[in-house]
Design a protein around this motif. Structure first.
Motif, PDB file in Angstrom:
ATOM      1  N   LEU A   1     -38.639  28.410  25.610  1.00  0.00           N
ATOM      2  CA  LEU A   1     -39.929  28.064  25.023  1.00  0.00           C
ATOM      3  C   LEU A   1     -39.757  27.034  23.912  1.00  0.00           C
ATOM      4  CD1 LEU A   1     -41.685  31.560  24.809  1.00  0.00           C
ATOM      5  CD2 LEU A   1     -42.421  29.613  26.193  1.00  0.00           C
ATOM      6  N   HIS A   2     -38.715  27.231  23.107  1.00  0.00           N
ATOM      7  CA  HIS A   2     -38.440  26.276  22.031  1.00  0.00           C
ATOM      8  C   HIS A   2     -38.106  24.898  22.608  1.00  0.00           C
ATOM      9  CE1 HIS A   2     -36.837  24.424  18.461  1.00  0.00           C
ATOM     10  NE2 HIS A   2     -35.662  24.289  19.022  1.00  0.00           N
TER      11      HIS A   2
ATOM     12  N   VAL B   1     -44.057  29.806  19.301  1.00  0.00           N
ATOM     13  CA  VAL B   1     -42.617  29.532  19.308  1.00  0.00           C
ATOM     14  C   VAL B   1     -42.050  29.577  17.891  1.00  0.00           C
ATOM     15  CG1 VAL B   1     -40.840  27.844  19.858  1.00  0.00           C
ATOM     16  CG2 VAL B   1     -42.749  28.191  21.425  1.00  0.00           C
TER      17      VAL B   1
ATOM     18  N   TYR C   1     -42.554  34.400  29.393  1.00  0.00           N
ATOM     19  CA  TYR C   1     -42.415  32.946  29.266  1.00  0.00           C
ATOM     20  C   TYR C   1     -43.742  32.243  29.540  1.00  0.00           C
ATOM     21  CZ  TYR C   1     -40.861  28.196  30.289  1.00  0.00           C
ATOM     22  OH  TYR C   1     -40.718  26.828  30.305  1.00  0.00           O
TER      23      TYR C   1
ATOM     24  N   VAL D   1     -37.072  32.825  24.723  1.00  0.00           N
ATOM     25  CA  VAL D   1     -37.466  32.158  23.475  1.00  0.00           C
ATOM     26  C   VAL D   1     -36.830  30.781  23.356  1.00  0.00           C
ATOM     27  CG1 VAL D   1     -37.332  32.278  20.954  1.00  0.00           C
ATOM     28  CG2 VAL D   1     -37.914  34.314  22.269  1.00  0.00           C
ATOM     29  N   SER D   2     -35.547  30.669  23.719  1.00  0.00           N
ATOM     30  CA  SER D   2     -34.878  29.370  23.603  1.00  0.00           C
ATOM     31  C   SER D   2     -35.489  28.349  24.564  1.00  0.00           C
ATOM     32  CB  SER D   2     -33.376  29.507  23.860  1.00  0.00           C
ATOM     33  OG  SER D   2     -33.133  29.940  25.189  1.00  0.00           O
TER      34      SER D   2
ATOM     35  N   LEU E   1     -46.615  33.598  26.717  1.00  0.00           N
ATOM     36  CA  LEU E   1     -46.351  33.175  25.341  1.00  0.00           C
ATOM     37  C   LEU E   1     -46.341  31.660  25.231  1.00  0.00           C
ATOM     38  CD1 LEU E   1     -43.586  35.727  24.278  1.00  0.00           C
ATOM     39  CD2 LEU E   1     -46.017  35.759  23.697  1.00  0.00           C
TER      40      LEU E   1
ATOM     41  N   LEU F   1     -41.689  33.183  16.798  1.00  0.00           N
ATOM     42  CA  LEU F   1     -40.596  33.863  17.483  1.00  0.00           C
ATOM     43  C   LEU F   1     -39.245  33.439  16.917  1.00  0.00           C
ATOM     44  CD1 LEU F   1     -41.856  33.692  21.175  1.00  0.00           C
ATOM     45  CD2 LEU F   1     -41.949  35.632  19.599  1.00  0.00           C
ATOM     46  N   GLN F   2     -39.123  32.155  16.548  1.00  0.00           N
ATOM     47  CA  GLN F   2     -37.862  31.680  15.981  1.00  0.00           C
ATOM     48  C   GLN F   2     -37.587  32.287  14.615  1.00  0.00           C
ATOM     49  OE1 GLN F   2     -38.717  27.345  16.578  1.00  0.00           O
ATOM     50  NE2 GLN F   2     -36.646  27.347  17.368  1.00  0.00           N
TER      51      GLN F   2
ATOM     52  N   TRP G   1     -34.497  38.139  26.350  1.00  0.00           N
ATOM     53  CA  TRP G   1     -35.480  37.693  25.344  1.00  0.00           C
ATOM     54  C   TRP G   1     -35.048  36.363  24.731  1.00  0.00           C
ATOM     55  CZ3 TRP G   1     -40.226  38.348  23.569  1.00  0.00           C
ATOM     56  CH2 TRP G   1     -40.542  37.959  22.264  1.00  0.00           C
ATOM     57  N   TYR G   2     -33.755  36.249  24.388  1.00  0.00           N
ATOM     58  CA  TYR G   2     -33.274  35.005  23.782  1.00  0.00           C
ATOM     59  C   TYR G   2     -33.356  33.841  24.768  1.00  0.00           C
ATOM     60  CZ  TYR G   2     -31.448  37.838  19.948  1.00  0.00           C
ATOM     61  OH  TYR G   2     -31.334  38.698  18.879  1.00  0.00           O
TER      62      TYR G   2
END
Length: 213
Positions: free
Chosen positions: A146-147, A97, A87, A143-144, A90, A100-101, A139-140
């Motif tokens: 970060l988004h 981001v 987190y 990523v979420s 990245l 990754l999406q 991981w999700y």
């Protein structure tokens, strides 16, 4: 501009990263990349078949250069460290981001993190399915979040979230939602990714009946 007499894949990836850093993912195209290199789009296709592969190569190159933190301590602590380091590191790359999406392959360097995570998971008694499920869910989460951070950073002062514009009458028959609606933003800001990752790990480990260490 005369075409470049010869190209190397490394030159193409480096140019793609320059564009990503300057213009973001939407600003990268094979045509723009060709201009950057003084070449032609069709020439680039001999080295990189499409934009998806190009993004994967760019992200893999960046991931290989990141000074990832070496996880130490108990298996649980190592998994948490890996997640939070992903987190933090990245999140320092503005264009990451969007890639990754897209689900683009992050390449072997980033998979080294998965290897460390898997090793810790096995020490805690997880089988292959539980191990991969846990990695995906963590991981999700990363990523979420970060988004979400990226979305909030792009908001203007005039932008309002959905819960700020909703008429309470619309949720009058949903008493728990109605009660929390005025504090939705406040509570959302209090979301703690580390706690969420810990809960995810602890829940999976508890399910296999192993002590959480």
């Amino acid at each position: 501009m005369p075409p470049t007499p010869s190209l190397q894949r490394d030159d193409i990836v480096e140019a793609a990263i320059r564009i990503l850093e300057r213009d973001g993912v939407d600003g990268l195209s094979m045509r723009r990349l060709a201009v950057e290199l003084g070449s032609k789009p069709m020439t680039l296709y001999h080295y990189v078949p499409n934009k998806s592969v190009l993004l994967s190569l760019a992200l893999s190159e960046i991931a290989a250069a990141i000074p990832w933190q070496a996880p130490t301590g108990s298996p649980r602590q190592r998994m948490i460290t890996i997640a939070m380091d992903m987190y933090d590191k990245l999140g320092d790359i503005p264009w990451v981001v969007a890639i990754l999406q897209l689900g683009t392959n992050v390449g072997t360097p980033a998979l080294a993190l998965a290897e460390q995570f898997f090793s810790a998971a096995i020490e805690l008694g997880l089988n292959d399915q539980s191990m991969l499920d846990l990695w995906r869910s963590v991981w999700y989460l990363v990523v979420s979040e970060l988004h979400w951070r990226d979305v909030m950073a792009r908001r203007s002062a005039d932008d309002r979230s959905w819960y700020e514009t909703m008429d309470p009458a619309e949720v009058a028959d949903l008493p728990r939602v109605a009660a929390i609606l005025p504090r939705w933003g406040e509570l959302s800001r209090e979301f703690d990714l580390r706690q969420a990752v810990e809960a995810q790990i602890d829940g999976v480990v508890a399910r296999v009946g192993r002590p959480i260490t």
